[in-house]
Scaffold this motif. Structure first.
Motif, mmCIF file in Angstrom:
data_model
loop_
_atom_site.group_PDB
_atom_site.id
_atom_site.type_symbol
_atom_site.label_atom_id
_atom_site.label_comp_id
_atom_site.label_asym_id
_atom_site.label_seq_id
_atom_site.Cartn_x
_atom_site.Cartn_y
_atom_site.Cartn_z
ATOM 1 N N GLU A 8 -5.931 25.971 -65.755
ATOM 2 C CA GLU A 8 -6.370 26.662 -66.972
ATOM 3 C C GLU A 8 -7.766 27.248 -66.784
ATOM 4 O O GLU A 8 -8.009 28.403 -67.137
ATOM 5 N N ASP A 9 -8.676 26.440 -66.239
ATOM 6 C CA ASP A 9 -10.039 26.923 -65.997
ATOM 7 C C ASP A 9 -10.036 28.101 -65.022
ATOM 8 O O ASP A 9 -10.769 29.075 -65.210
ATOM 9 N N SER A 10 -9.200 28.010 -63.997
ATOM 10 C CA SER A 10 -9.119 29.085 -63.012
ATOM 11 C C SER A 10 -8.583 30.365 -63.635
ATOM 12 O O SER A 10 -9.059 31.455 -63.333
ATOM 13 N N ALA A 11 -7.592 30.232 -64.511
ATOM 14 C CA ALA A 11 -7.034 31.419 -65.173
ATOM 15 C C ALA A 11 -8.095 32.088 -66.047
ATOM 16 O O ALA A 11 -8.232 33.322 -66.045
ATOM 17 N N VAL A 12 -8.833 31.280 -66.799
ATOM 18 C CA VAL A 12 -9.896 31.831 -67.653
ATOM 19 C C VAL A 12 -10.971 32.485 -66.784
ATOM 20 O O VAL A 12 -11.402 33.615 -67.053
ATOM 21 N N ASP A 13 -11.380 31.794 -65.731
ATOM 22 C CA ASP A 13 -12.407 32.312 -64.835
ATOM 23 C C ASP A 13 -11.948 33.618 -64.188
ATOM 24 O O ASP A 13 -12.712 34.575 -64.076
ATOM 25 N N ARG A 14 -10.696 33.645 -63.779
ATOM 26 C CA ARG A 14 -10.167 34.859 -63.149
ATOM 27 C C ARG A 14 -10.142 36.022 -64.143
ATOM 28 O O ARG A 14 -10.480 37.157 -63.792
ATOM 29 N N ALA A 15 -9.751 35.760 -65.381
ATOM 30 C CA ALA A 15 -9.721 36.820 -66.395
ATOM 31 C C ALA A 15 -11.130 37.354 -66.661
ATOM 32 O O ALA A 15 -11.332 38.567 -66.759
ATOM 33 N N VAL A 16 -12.094 36.442 -66.753
ATOM 34 C CA VAL A 16 -13.489 36.859 -66.989
ATOM 35 C C VAL A 16 -13.986 37.699 -65.823
ATOM 36 O O VAL A 16 -14.585 38.772 -66.015
ATOM 37 N N LYS A 17 -13.736 37.238 -64.617
ATOM 38 C CA LYS A 17 -14.208 37.971 -63.436
ATOM 39 C C LYS A 17 -13.500 39.313 -63.300
ATOM 40 O O LYS A 17 -14.112 40.300 -62.887
ATOM 41 N N ASP A 18 -12.229 39.369 -63.660
ATOM 42 C CA ASP A 18 -11.502 40.634 -63.605
ATOM 43 C C ASP A 18 -12.103 41.639 -64.589
ATOM 44 O O ASP A 18 -12.310 42.805 -64.254
ATOM 45 N N LYS A 19 -12.412 41.153 -65.786
ATOM 46 C CA LYS A 19 -13.011 42.028 -66.796
ATOM 47 C C LYS A 19 -14.405 42.490 -66.349
ATOM 48 O O LYS A 19 -14.755 43.667 -66.500
ATOM 49 N N GLU A 20 -15.197 41.573 -65.790
ATOM 50 C CA GLU A 20 -16.516 41.944 -65.283
ATOM 51 C C GLU A 20 -16.403 42.965 -64.160
ATOM 52 O O GLU A 20 -17.188 43.912 -64.094
ATOM 53 N N MET A 21 -15.406 42.786 -63.296
ATOM 54 C CA MET A 21 -15.217 43.716 -62.185
ATOM 55 C C MET A 21 -14.882 45.115 -62.704
ATOM 56 O O MET A 21 -15.442 46.107 -62.231
ATOM 57 N N ARG A 22 -13.990 45.185 -63.688
ATOM 58 C CA ARG A 22 -13.657 46.495 -64.256
ATOM 59 C C ARG A 22 -14.874 47.120 -64.916
ATOM 60 O O ARG A 22 -15.139 48.303 -64.753
ATOM 61 N N HIS A 23 -15.636 46.308 -65.666
ATOM 62 C CA HIS A 23 -16.828 46.820 -66.337
ATOM 63 C C HIS A 23 -17.836 47.339 -65.312
ATOM 64 O O HIS A 23 -18.403 48.423 -65.470
ATOM 65 N N LYS A 24 -18.054 46.557 -64.258
ATOM 66 C CA LYS A 24 -18.998 46.981 -63.221
ATOM 67 C C LYS A 24 -18.485 48.210 -62.483
ATOM 68 O O LYS A 24 -19.269 49.055 -62.060
ATOM 69 N N GLY A 25 -17.182 48.333 -62.326
ATOM 70 C CA GLY A 25 -16.597 49.516 -61.695
ATOM 71 C C GLY A 25 -16.855 50.752 -62.537
ATOM 72 O O GLY A 25 -17.236 51.808 -62.002
ATOM 73 N N PHE A 26 -16.653 50.632 -63.854
ATOM 74 C CA PHE A 26 -16.924 51.764 -64.740
ATOM 75 C C PHE A 26 -18.403 52.130 -64.708
ATOM 76 O O PHE A 26 -18.771 53.302 -64.674
ATOM 77 N N LYS A 27 -19.259 51.111 -64.717
ATOM 78 C CA LYS A 27 -20.699 51.352 -64.682
ATOM 79 C C LYS A 27 -21.088 52.034 -63.370
ATOM 80 O O LYS A 27 -21.895 52.951 -63.351
ATOM 81 N N ARG A 28 -20.493 51.584 -62.268
ATOM 82 C CA ARG A 28 -20.785 52.183 -60.956
ATOM 83 C C ARG A 28 -20.358 53.644 -60.943
ATOM 84 O O ARG A 28 -21.102 54.511 -60.476
ATOM 85 N N ASP A 29 -19.151 53.935 -61.443
ATOM 86 C CA ASP A 29 -18.676 55.318 -61.474
ATOM 87 C C ASP A 29 -19.597 56.190 -62.313
ATOM 88 O O ASP A 29 -19.920 57.315 -61.930
ATOM 89 N N SER A 30 -20.013 55.668 -63.451
ATOM 90 C CA SER A 30 -20.924 56.414 -64.324
ATOM 91 C C SER A 30 -22.254 56.669 -63.629
ATOM 92 O O SER A 30 -22.800 57.775 -63.683
ATOM 93 N N THR A 31 -22.771 55.657 -62.950
ATOM 94 C CA THR A 31 -24.047 55.797 -62.250
ATOM 95 C C THR A 31 -23.929 56.807 -61.108
ATOM 96 O O THR A 31 -24.834 57.628 -60.908
ATOM 97 N N LEU A 32 -22.824 56.761 -60.372
ATOM 98 C CA LEU A 32 -22.626 57.723 -59.280
ATOM 99 C C LEU A 32 -22.518 59.147 -59.814
ATOM 100 O O LEU A 32 -23.045 60.090 -59.207
ATOM 101 N N ARG A 33 -21.857 59.314 -60.950
ATOM 102 C CA ARG A 33 -21.746 60.642 -61.565
ATOM 103 C C ARG A 33 -23.125 61.151 -61.963
ATOM 104 O O ARG A 33 -23.486 62.297 -61.688
ATOM 105 N N LEU A 34 -23.926 60.285 -62.601
ATOM 106 C CA LEU A 34 -25.290 60.677 -62.983
ATOM 107 C C LEU A 34 -26.134 60.995 -61.748
ATOM 108 O O LEU A 34 -26.946 61.938 -61.775
#
Length: 166
Positions: free
Chosen positions: A77-103
């Motif tokens: 259960e802890d691993s599933a929650v941790d994985r979901a959090v990290k997946d969401k953080e990864m997507r957020h950081k990916g969007f932020k990276r793309d935005s920064t590269l565009r700028l």
């Protein structure tokens, strides 16, 4: 087993039935062999100890397996929650990276355009500089030259107005 070992304490030989007696029984076999049955109840006592040890081991194993299963379930259960959090953080950081590269690309393009404009302005400035700044005359000479120019412009104005020349 209890019945068998109960009868064994009265037996005078190791066999239950005699088929043939190939030899005469020794004199020491005049009484039945009792073994160590008086001290620890013999085989039955040993079987009781083995049974109680097995029951204890089974109970400990059952408790340990239950505890391990609970810990495993909690870990999953802890691993599933941790994985979901990290997946969401990864997507957020990916969007932020793309935005920064565009700028960054836009800023580099704007910098290049501004650099071209600056280079053109500096060329034009270098072209106008000799006409605007006369580095050969001192301040006093420029003031005198300006006064002479003003005087000549006043004379030209009088001539145009039809006044007499002095």
């Amino acid at each position: 087993l209890k019945e068998f070992y109960g009868r064994a304490s009265t037996a005078t030989s190791l066999l239950e039935r005699r088929r043939q007696a190939p030899f005469e029984e020794p004199a020491t076999w005049d009484s039945p062999y009792q073994g160590l049955s008086g001290e620890s109840k013999g085989v039955l006592g040993m079987l009781d100890v083995i049974h109680s040890d097995f029951a204890r081991l089974e109970a400990e194993t059952t408790v340990a397996e239950g505890d391990a299963a609970r810990r495993h379930k909690q870990f999953m259960e802890d691993s599933a929650v941790d994985r979901a959090v990290k997946d969401k953080e990864m997507r957020h950081k990916g969007f932020k990276r793309d935005s920064t590269l565009r700028l960054l690309r836009e800023s580099k393009k704007e910098l290049e355009e501004t650099q071209v404009e600056l280079t053109d302005a500096m060329k034009y400035y270098d072209k106008l500089k000799p006409a605007c700044i006369d580095l050969g005359l001192s301040y006093k000479e420029r003031v005198e030259k300006r006064q002479q120019e003003i005087q000549s412009l006043k004379e030209a104005l009088r001539i145009l107005n039809g006044e007499d020349l002095p």
